[in-house]
Write a protein that holds these residues in place. Structure first.
Motif, PDB file in Angstrom:
ATOM      1  N   PHE A  91       0.815  -1.207   0.000  1.00 16.95           N
ATOM      2  CA  PHE A  91       0.000   0.000   0.000  1.00 16.95           C
ATOM      3  C   PHE A  91       0.853   1.262   0.000  1.00 16.95           C
ATOM      4  CE2 PHE A  91      -2.527  -3.419   1.772  1.00 16.95           C
ATOM      5  CZ  PHE A  91      -3.665  -3.325   0.994  1.00 16.95           C
ATOM      6  N   ASP A  92       2.130   1.099  -0.273  1.00 19.99           N
ATOM      7  CA  ASP A  92       3.044   2.223  -0.385  1.00 19.99           C
ATOM      8  C   ASP A  92       3.003   2.735  -1.828  1.00 19.99           C
ATOM      9  OD1 ASP A  92       5.075   4.023  -0.276  1.00 19.99           O
ATOM     10  OD2 ASP A  92       6.648   2.599   0.273  1.00 19.99           O
ATOM     11  N   MET A  93       2.862   4.030  -2.000  1.00 21.52           N
ATOM     12  CA  MET A  93       2.730   4.609  -3.329  1.00 21.52           C
ATOM     13  C   MET A  93       4.084   4.922  -3.984  1.00 21.52           C
ATOM     14  SD  MET A  93      -0.528   4.719  -3.791  1.00 21.52           S
ATOM     15  CE  MET A  93      -1.695   3.981  -2.653  1.00 21.52           C
ATOM     16  N   THR A  94       5.189   4.703  -3.274  1.00 30.21           N
ATOM     17  CA  THR A  94       6.493   5.087  -3.817  1.00 30.21           C
ATOM     18  C   THR A  94       6.915   4.321  -5.077  1.00 30.21           C
ATOM     19  OG1 THR A  94       7.588   3.607  -2.211  1.00 30.21           O
ATOM     20  CG2 THR A  94       7.400   5.943  -1.634  1.00 30.21           C
ATOM     21  N   PRO A  95       6.430   3.093  -5.361  1.00 32.48           N
ATOM     22  CA  PRO A  95       6.810   2.482  -6.640  1.00 32.48           C
ATOM     23  C   PRO A  95       6.438   3.343  -7.842  1.00 32.48           C
ATOM     24  CG  PRO A  95       5.920   0.806  -5.185  1.00 32.48           C
ATOM     25  CD  PRO A  95       5.708   2.128  -4.493  1.00 32.48           C
ATOM     26  N   LEU A  96       5.410   4.183  -7.708  1.00 30.34           N
ATOM     27  CA  LEU A  96       5.053   5.095  -8.789  1.00 30.34           C
ATOM     28  C   LEU A  96       6.037   6.255  -8.868  1.00 30.34           C
ATOM     29  CD1 LEU A  96       3.145   6.142 -10.991  1.00 30.34           C
ATOM     30  CD2 LEU A  96       1.777   7.217  -9.186  1.00 30.34           C
ATOM     31  N   THR A  97       6.348   6.845  -7.736  1.00 34.58           N
ATOM     32  CA  THR A  97       7.223   8.021  -7.739  1.00 34.58           C
ATOM     33  C   THR A  97       8.670   7.679  -8.097  1.00 34.58           C
ATOM     34  OG1 THR A  97       7.649   7.808  -5.348  1.00 34.58           O
ATOM     35  CG2 THR A  97       5.777   9.151  -6.015  1.00 34.58           C
ATOM     36  N   THR A  98       9.064   6.434  -7.864  1.00 35.02           N
ATOM     37  CA  THR A  98      10.437   6.018  -8.197  1.00 35.02           C
ATOM     38  C   THR A  98      10.542   5.418  -9.598  1.00 35.02           C
ATOM     39  OG1 THR A  98      10.041   3.872  -7.116  1.00 35.02           O
ATOM     40  CG2 THR A  98      11.064   5.614  -5.793  1.00 35.02           C
ATOM     41  N   GLY A  99       9.413   5.345 -10.310  1.00 30.96           N
ATOM     42  CA  GLY A  99       9.435   4.881 -11.689  1.00 30.96           C
ATOM     43  C   GLY A  99       9.429   3.386 -11.864  1.00 30.96           C
ATOM     44  N   GLN A 100       9.153   2.633 -10.813  1.00 28.07           N
ATOM     45  CA  GLN A 100       9.104   1.173 -10.934  1.00 28.07           C
ATOM     46  C   GLN A 100       7.867   0.710 -11.694  1.00 28.07           C
ATOM     47  OE1 GLN A 100      10.122  -0.905  -7.115  1.00 28.07           O
ATOM     48  NE2 GLN A 100      10.384   1.180  -6.343  1.00 28.07           N
ATOM     49  N   VAL A 101       6.784   1.478 -11.575  1.00 30.47           N
ATOM     50  CA  VAL A 101       5.543   1.172 -12.277  1.00 30.47           C
ATOM     51  C   VAL A 101       4.998   2.474 -12.859  1.00 30.47           C
ATOM     52  CG1 VAL A 101       4.968  -0.831 -10.857  1.00 30.47           C
ATOM     53  CG2 VAL A 101       4.165   1.456 -10.176  1.00 30.47           C
ATOM     54  N   ASP A 102       4.039   2.339 -13.786  1.00 30.29           N
ATOM     55  CA  ASP A 102       3.398   3.513 -14.389  1.00 30.29           C
ATOM     56  C   ASP A 102       2.127   3.915 -13.659  1.00 30.29           C
ATOM     57  OD1 ASP A 102       5.231   3.713 -16.644  1.00 30.29           O
ATOM     58  OD2 ASP A 102       4.308   1.842 -17.333  1.00 30.29           O
ATOM     59  N   ALA A 103       1.607   3.021 -12.843  1.00 35.26           N
ATOM     60  CA  ALA A 103       0.392   3.328 -12.083  1.00 35.26           C
ATOM     61  C   ALA A 103       0.334   2.451 -10.844  1.00 35.26           C
ATOM     62  CB  ALA A 103      -0.863   3.105 -12.926  1.00 35.26           C
ATOM     63  N   VAL A 104      -0.260   2.990  -9.808  1.00 27.59           N
ATOM     64  CA  VAL A 104      -0.542   2.227  -8.599  1.00 27.59           C
ATOM     65  C   VAL A 104      -2.025   2.355  -8.294  1.00 27.59           C
ATOM     66  CG1 VAL A 104       1.754   2.419  -7.566  1.00 27.59           C
ATOM     67  CG2 VAL A 104       0.069   4.231  -7.160  1.00 27.59           C
ATOM     68  N   THR A 105      -2.530   1.471  -7.448  1.00 20.55           N
ATOM     69  CA  THR A 105      -3.946   1.497  -7.106  1.00 20.55           C
ATOM     70  C   THR A 105      -4.123   1.747  -5.608  1.00 20.55           C
ATOM     71  OG1 THR A 105      -3.965  -0.905  -6.774  1.00 20.55           O
ATOM     72  CG2 THR A 105      -4.567  -0.100  -8.959  1.00 20.55           C
ATOM     73  N   GLY A 106      -5.294   2.210  -5.253  1.00 20.21           N
ATOM     74  CA  GLY A 106      -5.597   2.458  -3.852  1.00 20.21           C
ATOM     75  C   GLY A 106      -6.884   3.239  -3.704  1.00 20.21           C
TER      76      GLY A 106
END
Length: 348
Positions: free
Chosen positions: A181-196
């Motif tokens: 539930f951490d949104m940082t994978p989006l801000t670090t560029g690991q993914v293009d979108a996160v959900t929540g």
């Protein structure tokens, strides 16, 4: 991580916890309302929620704080849930007179497993679930998901599957990664979108002001949230009490709409674990989930059975109903809405 962030739209494990469905089916014949000791005593009603009390229940909390239940001659107790709390058994065994699910899909799953419960009102017109992206790789429509890297919680994967099926998108055209539930994978560029959950203001703040939201309702998959449910027996034999409950809650939400900041302060006063500053920032979003054009016409709490029918069809196609899809007419009742039609606020 906030408590909002820990909750997904439907966690099959929590719904099935403790043999809830088997227990519910076995106790279907129990009358769930406790007789009043005397006519002078207010009727005691327990509402079982499937998560901790939060901003999604602000109108319910206001109904207590403003004496709206008392005006209906009711003594109401809230029974919060949580990660290890089962929602269904207390309702079907009479420990609670009604319950609230975070999402309408939970009711459909329960009914498909033989539990005699029905939706009778919906607090949120849409699920708070959304996909979040950034301008460098924006996802503004469902078709924008194609070719993107999507980070999603494992317990919410069925939602993505349903959305892709609804829109005829091949899952192989996406790269799907399990995240927490951490949104940082989006801000670090690991993914293009996160959900929540869109109501989780604090967790989403790390994404920044350029965040792009694709709400679940804009994917074409209907879903109601914060749905109130009761047993078939309660809806048949104790409709008057359920109508009183809904009438008071609806008026609590109307008061919240008229006095949002004051309502937040009442909620934080009742539940100090809530953060006043965060909730003041979030209340406008909460109200946007609770009121729309349909509530302006039909009143707060209303829902469209056709949307529930569509949910059943889509979730059946992705194999969510292990014992077969439930019948639409077994999943909802409009009786309480009809009984309270003149009293539920018509606010758009």
């Amino acid at each position: 991580m906030t408590e909002h962030g820990k909750r997904t739209i439907l966690d099959r494990r929590s719904v099935l916890k403790g043999g809830a469905f088997a227990l519910a089916a076995a106790t279907a014949g129990i009358s769930i309302f406790t007789p009043r000791i005397s006519k002078a005593d207010p009727a005691k009603v327990v509402i079982k929620y499937d998560w901790l009390m939060s901003n999604g229940q602000i109108g319910d909390i206001v109904a207590v704080k403003q004496g709206l239940f008392q005006a209906e001659d009711l003594e109401v107790e809230f029974s919060p849930g949580g990660p290890n709390s089962a929602t269904v058994p207390p309702v079907v065994t009479g420990q609670a007179q009604l319950g609230q699910f975070s999402d309408s899909a939970q009711l459909l799953l329960a009914r498909a497993s033989g539990v005699p419960i029905k939706i009778f009102a919906c607090g949120f017109r849409m699920a708070p679930f959304a996909f979040y992206s950034l301008p460098k790789s924006p996802i503004r429509t469902v078709q924008d998901l194609v070719g993107k890297r999507i980070g999603i919680q494992p317990t919410a994967r069925y939602v993505l599957d349903a959305i892709l099926l609804k829109n005829n998108i091949d899952p192989a055209s996406l790269t799907i990664t399990n995240i927490g539930f951490d949104m940082t994978p989006l801000t670090t560029g690991q993914v293009d979108a996160v959900t929540g959950w869109i109501t989780n203001t604090q967790a989403l703040s790390v994404i920044g002001p350029d965040r792009i939201d694709l709400m679940m309702k804009d994917t074409g998959l209907p879903s109601y949230a914060n749905v109130y449910f009761a047993t078939d027996d309660a809806l048949e034999n104790h409709a008057d009490t359920l109508a009183k409950v809904l009438r008071a809650i609806a008026r609590g939400w109307a008061w919240t709409h008229q006095h949002p900041d004051e309502a937040v302060k009442l909620a934080v006063e009742a539940y100090p674990q809530l953060d006043l500053a965060v909730e003041l920032k979030t209340v406008s979003r909460i109200l946007s989930l609770s009121f729309d054009a349909a509530t302006g016409r039909d009143g707060w709490g209303d829902f469209d059975p056709a949307a529930i029918a569509e949910q059943i069809t889509v979730y059946d196609k992705i194999g969510q109903f292990k014992s077969g899809a439930p019948k639409l007419e077994d999943c909802y009742s409009t009786k309480i809405l009809e009984m309270t039609a003149a009293d539920r606020p018509k606010i758009a």
